[in-house]
Write a protein that holds these residues in place. Structure first.
Motif, PDB file in Angstrom:
ATOM      1  N   MET A   1      13.359 -15.396   5.869  1.00  0.00           N
ATOM      2  CA  MET A   1      13.653 -14.184   5.725  1.00  0.00           C
ATOM      3  C   MET A   1      12.184 -13.760   4.686  1.00  0.00           C
ATOM      4  N   LEU A   2      11.955 -14.692   3.832  1.00  0.00           N
ATOM      5  CA  LEU A   2      10.764 -14.602   2.945  1.00  0.00           C
ATOM      6  C   LEU A   2       9.631 -14.219   3.955  1.00  0.00           C
ATOM      7  N   ILE A   3       9.479 -15.241   4.996  1.00  0.00           N
ATOM      8  CA  ILE A   3       8.355 -15.270   6.018  1.00  0.00           C
ATOM      9  C   ILE A   3       8.246 -13.801   6.601  1.00  0.00           C
ATOM     10  N   LEU A   4       9.405 -13.308   6.930  1.00  0.00           N
ATOM     11  CA  LEU A   4       9.418 -11.908   7.602  1.00  0.00           C
ATOM     12  C   LEU A   4       9.147 -10.857   6.697  1.00  0.00           C
ATOM     13  N   LEU A   5       9.333 -11.079   5.329  1.00  0.00           N
ATOM     14  CA  LEU A   5       8.986  -9.958   4.350  1.00  0.00           C
ATOM     15  C   LEU A   5       7.400 -10.381   4.085  1.00  0.00           C
ATOM     16  N   ASN A   6       6.668 -11.380   4.344  1.00  0.00           N
ATOM     17  CA  ASN A   6       5.240 -11.527   4.158  1.00  0.00           C
ATOM     18  C   ASN A   6       4.692 -10.765   5.084  1.00  0.00           C
ATOM     19  N   LEU A   7       5.279 -10.826   6.568  1.00  0.00           N
ATOM     20  CA  LEU A   7       4.452 -10.354   7.719  1.00  0.00           C
ATOM     21  C   LEU A   7       4.691  -8.864   7.504  1.00  0.00           C
ATOM     22  N   LEU A   8       5.718  -8.284   7.079  1.00  0.00           N
ATOM     23  CA  LEU A   8       6.038  -6.858   6.891  1.00  0.00           C
ATOM     24  C   LEU A   8       5.308  -6.226   5.968  1.00  0.00           C
ATOM     25  N   SER A   9       4.866  -7.058   4.752  1.00  0.00           N
ATOM     26  CA  SER A   9       3.936  -6.747   3.614  1.00  0.00           C
ATOM     27  C   SER A   9       2.676  -6.467   4.076  1.00  0.00           C
ATOM     28  N   GLY A  10       2.242  -7.557   4.983  1.00  0.00           N
ATOM     29  CA  GLY A  10       0.938  -7.712   5.490  1.00  0.00           C
ATOM     30  C   GLY A  10       0.597  -6.423   6.315  1.00  0.00           C
ATOM     31  N   VAL A  11       1.635  -5.925   7.276  1.00  0.00           N
ATOM     32  CA  VAL A  11       1.365  -4.734   7.975  1.00  0.00           C
ATOM     33  C   VAL A  11       1.388  -3.473   7.221  1.00  0.00           C
ATOM     34  N   SER A  12       2.095  -3.376   6.073  1.00  0.00           N
ATOM     35  CA  SER A  12       2.003  -2.290   5.133  1.00  0.00           C
ATOM     36  C   SER A  12       0.452  -2.158   4.466  1.00  0.00           C
ATOM     37  N   LEU A  13       0.205  -3.421   4.279  1.00  0.00           N
ATOM     38  CA  LEU A  13      -1.039  -3.311   3.690  1.00  0.00           C
ATOM     39  C   LEU A  13      -1.996  -2.934   4.366  1.00  0.00           C
ATOM     40  N   LEU A  14      -2.153  -3.371   5.465  1.00  0.00           N
ATOM     41  CA  LEU A  14      -3.196  -2.841   6.600  1.00  0.00           C
ATOM     42  C   LEU A  14      -3.038  -1.429   6.737  1.00  0.00           C
ATOM     43  N   VAL A  15      -1.714  -0.784   6.789  1.00  0.00           N
ATOM     44  CA  VAL A  15      -1.673   0.697   6.961  1.00  0.00           C
ATOM     45  C   VAL A  15      -2.198   1.280   5.792  1.00  0.00           C
ATOM     46  N   TRP A  16      -1.867   0.814   4.632  1.00  0.00           N
ATOM     47  CA  TRP A  16      -2.590   1.346   3.292  1.00  0.00           C
ATOM     48  C   TRP A  16      -3.908   1.235   3.336  1.00  0.00           C
ATOM     49  N   GLY A  17      -4.504   0.271   3.789  1.00  0.00           N
ATOM     50  CA  GLY A  17      -5.992  -0.101   3.599  1.00  0.00           C
ATOM     51  C   GLY A  17      -6.737   0.937   4.463  1.00  0.00           C
ATOM     52  N   THR A  18      -6.182   1.120   5.743  1.00  0.00           N
ATOM     53  CA  THR A  18      -6.809   2.053   6.525  1.00  0.00           C
ATOM     54  C   THR A  18      -6.832   3.383   6.081  1.00  0.00           C
ATOM     55  N   HIS A  19      -5.591   3.856   5.485  1.00  0.00           N
ATOM     56  CA  HIS A  19      -5.454   5.212   4.837  1.00  0.00           C
ATOM     57  C   HIS A  19      -6.623   5.368   3.526  1.00  0.00           C
ATOM     58  N   ILE A  20      -6.660   4.367   2.844  1.00  0.00           N
ATOM     59  CA  ILE A  20      -7.456   4.390   1.744  1.00  0.00           C
ATOM     60  C   ILE A  20      -8.819   4.566   2.144  1.00  0.00           C
ATOM     61  N   VAL A  21      -9.336   3.890   3.230  1.00  0.00           N
ATOM     62  CA  VAL A  21     -10.918   3.981   3.779  1.00  0.00           C
ATOM     63  C   VAL A  21     -10.831   5.398   4.247  1.00  0.00           C
TER      64      VAL A  21
END
Length: 555
Positions: A1-21
């Protein structure tokens, strides 16, 4: 479960990074990018390259679509040129995906380390927004690294393979999933980067990845289509034409997904490179081929979505560009231009009042009262537009300008109401009874009216230029108008005492007009106060005025 959360948080961070740029680039270079797009419509090659270049900087074809749709809605760009720019934007997104999938993980901490202090110390400046952009780029690279790290241990569990088993084999389903993710993340770039990363980790097969990439392109087209729905037919035609190109490409390429999935590894062994390479080649070939069909597609879109005839009397804002909201300075400039347009309408209403003072024209009276509806409509549009500007992004000067704009907008709306009331009184008390002002009374009203028109123009000039000398002149005119209002009221009472027939018949209307003109003048002169306050001259001006008042009292 923790590994899945890490993956989802990485995806969220990717989306947020593109928004900030995207938002950072628009705040720093928004006006310049819009100018580049506006000047590129002269030739197809320039339009294509402008779309490619702007999207490479913004890292979002959706942002480019919003800008071009607003241009099309205002008639500033032809449909063919807009479609060409959008084709260039699709290639620009593919190029950025290729750049960001290079092994640049070492650059992430450097970008974040440089961007954070720059943003925090100079948040409201262009340098601060540049720091914000650097942070976004660093977060994108960090997110891609986190996704790879999280995906590797996940592949050891059977539950993960079961979860992704739905994305194996069904071409249409995979494409729809890619479109859905692009729409949810508001970024086809993020969807493509995630797909390439998952393919390199073995979470999804190459065929699934290719279908997801094609679907992500469709998702970006659907986003542009949804954004254009509230706009006029010209903007919707552009979005429909751009989506048609994406849909045509998907229909042609998806049946060959299995064949491509077998052929690509022969040329490019790395799955990540294969996905990104396919994305770049697919968009480049598709867009170059579609360039030959731009005129034909534009003609079809015009037939499908003809211009609706404008409702009689309906007035729409000309300068409130939604794409400008991402750049606060540009949005404030747009709002200022629309407020000046309201001022022009109020000026026309004032000119009509002058005509109604001299002759009884019911048609002019009715048209003037109708124009107040135009003022109310634009007032509501400007107020709504200003509320969409993020106050947190404004520096001190921009915050003052925001306040000045909303204050002038409110004052002009009140002025429109007062003029409507003046005209209504003229219609009821003068036109309907076929009365006329006395020669002396009409001269006094004409004098006050001419000063009103002059002060309105001077007030709009002060608002536009923030000129201190003009602001002081405007405040002096306000006092002079107040003195004249007293003098002319007394003269009218003297005429009443002399039993002047015309003065008696129009007495109530005459005094109401003088009172309402004084209120109008106060509203027009109010633009002087912010300028005098900012210059520190208001206190000195008030002291000078009190001294003059005391001298007049002694005399």
């Amino acid at each position: 479960m923790l590994i899945l959360l890490n993956l989802l948080s990485g995806v969220s961070l990717l989306v947020w990074g593109t928004h900030i740029v995207r938002t950072g680039i628009l705040r720093v270079l928004g006006a310049d990018l819009r100018a580049i797009l506006g000047r590129s419509t002269g030739s197809r090659l320039k339009a294509f390259l402008a779309g490619l270049g702007v999207t490479s900087l913004v890292q979002s074809s959706n942002a480019t679509a919003v800008i071009i749709s607003s241009f099309a809605a205002q008639g500033m760009v032809s449909l063919a040129s807009g479609l060409t720019i959008m084709l260039g934007a699709d290639v620009g997104t593919a190029l950025m995906a290729r750049v960001l999938t290079l092994d640049l993980s070492w650059l992430s901490p450097l970008l974040i380390l440089a961007g954070v202090p720059l943003f925090l110390t100079r948040k409201q400046t262009r340098a601060g927004q540049t720091g914000r952009t650097l942070i976004g780029l660093g977060l994108i690279l960090l997110a891609l690294h986190l996704i790879v790290e999280a995906a590797q241990p996940m592949m050891q569990g059977t539950s993960v393979r079961v979860m992704f088993s739905a994305l194996t084999g069904d071409t249409m389903l995979d494409a729809l999933v890619g479109a859905a993710f692009a729409m949810l993340s508001y970024s086809s770039l993020a969807a493509v980067l995630l797909t390439a990363t998952l393919a390199s980790s073995g979470v999804i097969s190459l065929k699934v990845a290719l279908c997801l990439v094609v679907g992500a392109n469709l998702g970006s087209g659907l986003l542009a289509l949804m954004s254009a729905l509230p706009q006029n037919a010209a903007a919707r035609r552009l979005a429909v034409g751009s989506f048609a190109f994406k849909l045509l490409g998907a229909v042609i390429i998806l049946p060959f997904a299995s064949l491509l999935a077998r052929a690509l590894p022969v040329i490019i062994s790395n799955p990540r490179e294969a996905v990104v390479g396919f994305h770049l080649i697919y968009n480049t070939v598709r867009c170059c081929a579609c360039l030959t069909m731009v005129d034909r597609v534009a003609a079809i879109c015009r037939r499908l979505l003809p211009d609706r005839p404008q409702v009689a009397g309906e007035l729409r804002p000309l300068h409130l560009d939604p794409a400008g909201l991402a750049t606060p300075g540009l949005a404030l400039a747009n709002a200022s231009r629309e407020v000046l347009r309201i001022g022009d309408i109020v000026g026309v209403m004032l000119e009509n009042v002058s005509e109604l003072l001299r002759r009884n024209d019911l048609a002019v009276a009715r048209e003037t009262m109708r124009m107040d509806d135009d003022v109310d409509q634009l007032y509501a549009e400007v107020k709504s537009y200003l509320t969409l500007i993020s106050r947190e992004q404004l520096d001190e000067a921009e915050s003052r300008r925001w306040t000045d704009i909303i204050s002038l907008t409110i004052n002009l709306e009140h002025a429109g109401d007062i003029i409507e009331r003046i005209v209504s009184d003229i219609e009821e008390k003068k036109i309907s009874q076929r009365l006329a002002f006395s020669e002396e009374g009409l001269g006094e009203l004409d004098d006050l009216h001419a000063r009103l028109v002059s002060n309105l123009r001077l007030g709009l000039s002060v608002f536009l230029n923030n000129d201190l000398r003009c602001a002081e002149q405007l405040l002096a005119e306000k006092e002079r108008f107040r003195d004249l209002e007293r003098v002319y009221s007394h003269k009218h009472l003297d005429r009443l005492a002399g039993q002047s027939l015309r003065s008696v018949e129009t007495s109530a209307l005459h005094l109401d007009l003088i009172s309402n003109m004084k209120r109008l003048n106060s509203l027009f002169c109010s633009t002087a106060y912010p300028v005098l306050d900012a210059a520190g001259a208001l206190h000195e001006t008030r002291l000078r005025k009190r001294s003059l008042d005391s001298l007049h009292t002694k005399e």
